[in-house]
Design a protein around this motif. Structure first.
Motif, mmCIF file in Angstrom:
data_model
loop_
_atom_site.group_PDB
_atom_site.id
_atom_site.type_symbol
_atom_site.label_atom_id
_atom_site.label_comp_id
_atom_site.label_asym_id
_atom_site.label_seq_id
_atom_site.Cartn_x
_atom_site.Cartn_y
_atom_site.Cartn_z
ATOM 1 N N ARG A 608 5.912 -7.286 -0.421
ATOM 2 C CA ARG A 608 4.955 -6.194 -0.617
ATOM 3 C C ARG A 608 5.579 -5.027 -1.393
ATOM 4 N N GLN A 609 6.824 -4.683 -1.044
ATOM 5 C CA GLN A 609 7.487 -3.575 -1.729
ATOM 6 C C GLN A 609 7.755 -3.906 -3.189
ATOM 7 N N VAL A 610 8.157 -5.156 -3.466
ATOM 8 C CA VAL A 610 8.432 -5.549 -4.846
ATOM 9 C C VAL A 610 7.166 -5.464 -5.694
ATOM 10 N N ALA A 611 6.051 -5.936 -5.143
ATOM 11 C CA ALA A 611 4.791 -5.882 -5.891
ATOM 12 C C ALA A 611 4.393 -4.437 -6.183
ATOM 13 N N GLN A 612 4.532 -3.570 -5.146
ATOM 14 C CA GLN A 612 4.158 -2.166 -5.324
ATOM 15 C C GLN A 612 5.070 -1.489 -6.345
ATOM 16 N N ARG A 613 6.389 -1.769 -6.215
ATOM 17 C CA ARG A 613 7.336 -1.131 -7.130
ATOM 18 C C ARG A 613 7.148 -1.632 -8.561
ATOM 19 N N ALA A 619 3.518 0.975 -14.892
ATOM 20 C CA ALA A 619 2.762 2.153 -15.320
ATOM 21 C C ALA A 619 3.681 3.194 -15.941
ATOM 22 N N ALA A 620 4.862 3.414 -15.306
ATOM 23 C CA ALA A 620 5.803 4.393 -15.840
ATOM 24 C C ALA A 620 6.313 3.970 -17.209
ATOM 25 N N LEU A 621 6.543 2.648 -17.394
ATOM 26 C CA LEU A 621 7.022 2.152 -18.682
ATOM 27 C C LEU A 621 5.988 2.380 -19.775
ATOM 28 N N GLU A 622 4.738 2.141 -19.459
ATOM 29 C CA GLU A 622 3.697 2.354 -20.465
ATOM 30 C C GLU A 622 3.620 3.830 -20.867
ATOM 31 N N VAL A 623 3.738 4.722 -19.856
ATOM 32 C CA VAL A 623 3.699 6.156 -20.168
ATOM 33 C C VAL A 623 4.896 6.542 -21.034
#
Length: 874
Positions: A608-613, A619-623
């Motif tokens: 679950r943590q890996v999917a969330q991270r 998203a951060a990479l796209e920004v």
């Protein structure tokens, strides 16, 4: 009256002692008497003569060995002197040409040091062949070498020494004891014992200085003698089993003896060995003083060595100032009297014949009586043997029949008892093996389940299938209470299992309560409950729905030994009685289950943590990519917009300075010059920003083609000469005439060189800037050797701290703060790195504060077929 029976062991002992003891006592008495008489005769007749002979032999051996080593060491001195004379003559006939031979330059060889001391290196290379021939002519010499004062250059007759020195670097021959002693003495010297840096063995050195035509000290010629070589030769002396030989130097230090080794002594520290003048033995000190007395030459003395009388004979070695000493215990001198006496030989022969006759007689008598006696119990032994063999073949039900009341009867009884015990143990081991196999199968099955709910539902069913239980329940700890997470009451008891789960969870079992379940969690022990209807620790609402007459409960432990739940199982349907073995098996299963549950919980949380991270990072990479692209586009657009007015300012100010529109007053010329200079500098900064923006945006295109690197370097150096016109700095070139072409963009290589030269000029107050090039082999990304041209720009500037070398090629980084901000933006080296890497090369820097810097970059050689390609920089 009870008669005491006689055992088999007692019968055999009585027979052997009665027949063998009297003859053996008689034979021993005769032999000892004969040996005593022979020993007395031999000692009386030969001991005195052997002592006199041994003393003379020891003196002669010591003198012979001293003369032998004196000749050998004198020959070494002559060889060193000959090499020193040749080196002096050869040194005065320079200059010399460099050769292929390897030499050492202190503190460690490098291309820069070899180039700096090229004449000393070439001279040392000329001496290697002379050293090789000299060392080969003398077996005592292990290695020869010559070291020079001004450069720390040293040449060996064997270049394998240089590989060994590379592992212990730094190494400076001018700090070694043989070098210091020869320089201080001014003539040929023998050094004290020291640890050789190459072999890590003890060595001594014969060294002689060399001088130039003006009598100035140039260096030292030296030959090493490994003390191990001398030690092996000394040990070959025939001085008896306990005797030994040693060498003592003029200070009384032992330099060679059988057990003298370097041990853990470091090669770069003085070596300390035993000094006879400081010995705790007064006798040994007196011998050492007599030995070192110049008025005496040879000598022989008696002393106590290891608490035994011993002879010590010594003789001098004048060449090195050493002494040979031979030590032999006094007992070994007289020992031949006992070994060579003819009378002892005769007595021993007589004793041997008598003893052989007695042994044969005893053997015959014992054999006859042994056959008669053994017949009485051979049959019974066969019976026991057959029974033991049957047990050994695995027939554990076989029993040995009674064979009497003595030791054989007790042995048969013991084997019968052992057979019964083995049968019981094997049966139990088979049961345990079946249980372990079942546990292993369940463990493998549960390990393959990664869903927690599926795992919890499977556990109680597996308990019933594998361990002969009818119903099972799984409890897990949640906060301060226990919760039923799964239950299995058989294929037809699904509804009852569901109802049990609802009822049990409707009244939570508190961990601090007085229930059996809470007690199991707190104590961590298994419990068998055989009266649940009347037990005070049983929750009756739960008991009413389960209706169990007996059950077992065991804790479930996690990794840290903490109870995370419990298992409960019963045999309600089969009405089988629950025993300790059931509790043990279930407890073992619970230990395995606890680790499996925690592993699945950790896997679920991690997934679950890996999917969330991953989603957050995407998203951060796209920004970040969008921001970087907008920044690059903005810089490119802004740079284009600023260049147009700047070109106009520079152009008009140039026209006015040329006085095309009329003469200028001095104040006007000074103002316009400042405008023109600052405008050009601003244009240079904008061009750097534009280049960086093009590279990051992937818009810069390289024209890769065969390029004459010599022409590009000449052009860049000419352009950079204007930067040092009013400074005490020279820009020099060291380019080979046969430098091959490279596959590169000539304009961008020129830009790289100008950036590096500008950076070197910026931080060099005085001295020189050298541009050099050479062809080397490098390993590419495919782990293959590739021919590359390496260009180096070396300066004598202020240098760069070691901890900041990795930062110099980063954008907007200025290592020297305010100094660099006066003339740059910190983009030049970053652009150079990107341009070099885009042309399949690499760039790096070597520097130290106060020692200048060397920036190097490599480019691949051009292929034989000249082709031009356009490579955009992504």
């Amino acid at each position: 009256m009870v008669s005491r029976r006689m055992s088999i062991q007692q019968k055999i002992l009585a027979l052997l002692l009665g027949l063998a003891l009297p003859p053996l006592v008689l034979a021993g008495w005769l032999g000892l008497s004969a040996l005593d008489r022979a020993r007395e005769t031999a000692v009386d007749t030969g001991a005195s003569a052997l002592r006199d002979q041994a003393e003379q032999v020891l003196l002669t051996r010591a003198a012979d060995k001293a003369r032998f080593y004196d000749l050998g060491l004198n020959a070494v001195e002559q060889q060193v002197g000959a090499v020193a004379t040749y080196a002096t003559t050869r040194y005065r006939s320079g200059p010399f040409e460099l050769g292929p031979e390897r030499v050492w330059v202190a503190p460690a060889p490098s291309p820069a040091l070899l180039a700096r001391h090229s004449q000393d290196v070439a001279f040392a290379q000329q001496m290697i062949r002379m050293l090789q021939s000299s060392v080969a002519a003398n077996g005592l010499v292990s290695i020869g070498y010559i070291a020079l004062e001004t450069s720390g250059v040293i040449a060996f007759n064997d270049d394998g020494v240089i590989d060994a020195l590379l592992e212990i670097q730094p190494f400076d021959p001018r700090e070694r004891p043989w070098y210091l002693a020869a320089r201080e003495q001014g003539g040929i010297v023998w050094t004290n014992t020291y640890v050789d840096a190459h072999t890590k063995l003890l060595a001594t050195t014969c060294a002689q200085p060399i001088y130039d035509a003006q009598g100035n000290f140039v260096g030292v010629v030296a030959f090493d003698l490994l003390l191990q070589t001398i030690q092996q030769d000394l040990l070959a002396l025939d001085v008896g089993e306990a005797g030994y030989a040693m060498l003592i130097d003029e200070a009384g230090d032992v330099i060679v003896q059988p057990d003298l080794e370097a041990g853990d002594s470091p090669w770069n520290r003085p070596f300390r060995s035993e000094n006879l003048l400081a010995s705790s033995s007064a006798e040994l000190r007196m011998v050492a003083e007599a030995m070192l007395d110049q008025s005496q030459t040879y000598g022989l003395a008696m002393l106590n060595d290891q608490e035994q009388p011993a002879y010590i004979a010594y003789a001098p070695i004048p060449t090195a100032g050493w002494h040979v000493a031979l030590v032999i215990p006094a007992a070994e001198v007289t020992e031949p009297a006992y070994l060579t006496s003819q009378m002892i030989v005769q007595r021993q022969a007589q004793f041997r014949n008598q003893l052989i006759g007695l042994i044969f007689s005893l053997a015959a008598i014992i054999s006859v009586l042994g056959l008669v006696l053994s017949f009485s119990f051979t049959r019974r032994i066969d019976v026991v043997r057959q029974g033991v063999q049957a047990i050994a073949r695995g027939h554990l039900q076989e029993r040995i029949p009674p064979v009497g009341n003595d030791e054989l009867g007790e042995l048969a009884t013991a084997f019968n008892r052992m057979g019964r015990k083995l049968a019981e143990k094997i049966q139990k081991l088979e049961e345990n093996a079946q249980q372990l196999a079942a546990l292993n199968e369940v463990s493998n099955e549960l390990k393959g389940i990664l869903d927690l709910n599926q795992l919890l539902e499977r556990i109680p069913a597996a308990i019933c299938e594998r361990f002969a239980f009818d119903r099972a329940v799984v409890y897990l700890v949640e906060d301060d209470h226990l919760r039923v997470v799964s239950a299995w009451f058989g294929p037809e008891g699904l509804t009852q299992a569901h109802q049990f789960k609802l009822v049990a969870n409707s009244h939570p079992l508190l961990l601090e309560g007085s229930t059996i379940e809470a007690d199991v969690i707190r104590n961590g022990k298994a419990v068998i409950v055989d009266n649940p209807w009347n037990h005070p620790g049983v929750e009756q609402h739960k008991q009413a729905i389960s209706a169990s007459d007996a059950y077992v409960q065991v804790p479930i432990f996690g990794r840290e030994g903490r109870a995370i739940g419990l298992l409960s199982a019963d045999c309600q349907l089969s009405e089988r009685k629950i025993g300790v073995e059931d509790a043990t098996r279930l407890l073992t299963f619970a230990s395995m289950v606890g680790l499996t549950i925690e592993n699945v919980q950790l896997f679920s949380d991690l997934e679950r943590q890996v999917a969330q991270r991953t989603q957050e990072l995407r998203a951060a990479l796209e920004v970040a990519q969008l921001a970087d692209q907008r920044k690059s586009d903005f810089l490119a657009s802004l740079s284009h917009e600023l260049r147009t007015p700047l070109n106009a300012i520079i152009g008009f100010s140039t026209v006015i300075l040329d006085e095309i529109d009329g003469p200028l007053s001095p104040p006007q010329r000074e103002d316009l010059t400042s405008i023109n200079r600052n405008g050009r500098f601003l244009l240079y900064l904008i061009n750097e920003l534009l280049d960086l923006a093009r590279i990051e945006a992937g818009h810069m295109v390289l024209e890769i083609a065969p390029t004459d690197l010599t022409e590009v370097i000449d052009d860049a150096v000419d352009a950079a000469q204007g930067l040092v016109r009013e400074r005490s700095v020279q820009i020099l070139q060291n380019i080979p005439s046969d430098l091959p072409n490279v596959a590169a963009d000539g304009n961008r290589v020129r830009q790289i060189l100008l950036n590096l030269l500008s950076n070197a000029v910026k931080f060099t107050e005085r001295g020189s800037i050298i541009v050099s090039a050479t062809v080397l082999d490098e390993v590419n990304d495919q782990c293959e050797l590739q021919r590359m041209v390496v260009v180096r720009v070396s300066d004598t500037g202020i240098g760069i701290p070691a901890e900041r070398l990795e930062e110099v090629f980063q954008e907007f980084v200025q290592i020297h703060g305010q100094r660099s901000r006066l003339s740059g933006t910190g983009l030049g080296l970053a652009i150079a790195r990107k341009l070099v890497e885009a042309q399949a090369g690499r760039i790096w820097v070597e520097s130290a504060p106060g020692r200048g810097s060397t920036f190097s970059f490599s480019l691949p050689l051009a292929t034989p077929v000249a082709t031009t390609s356009l490579n955009p920089i992504a």
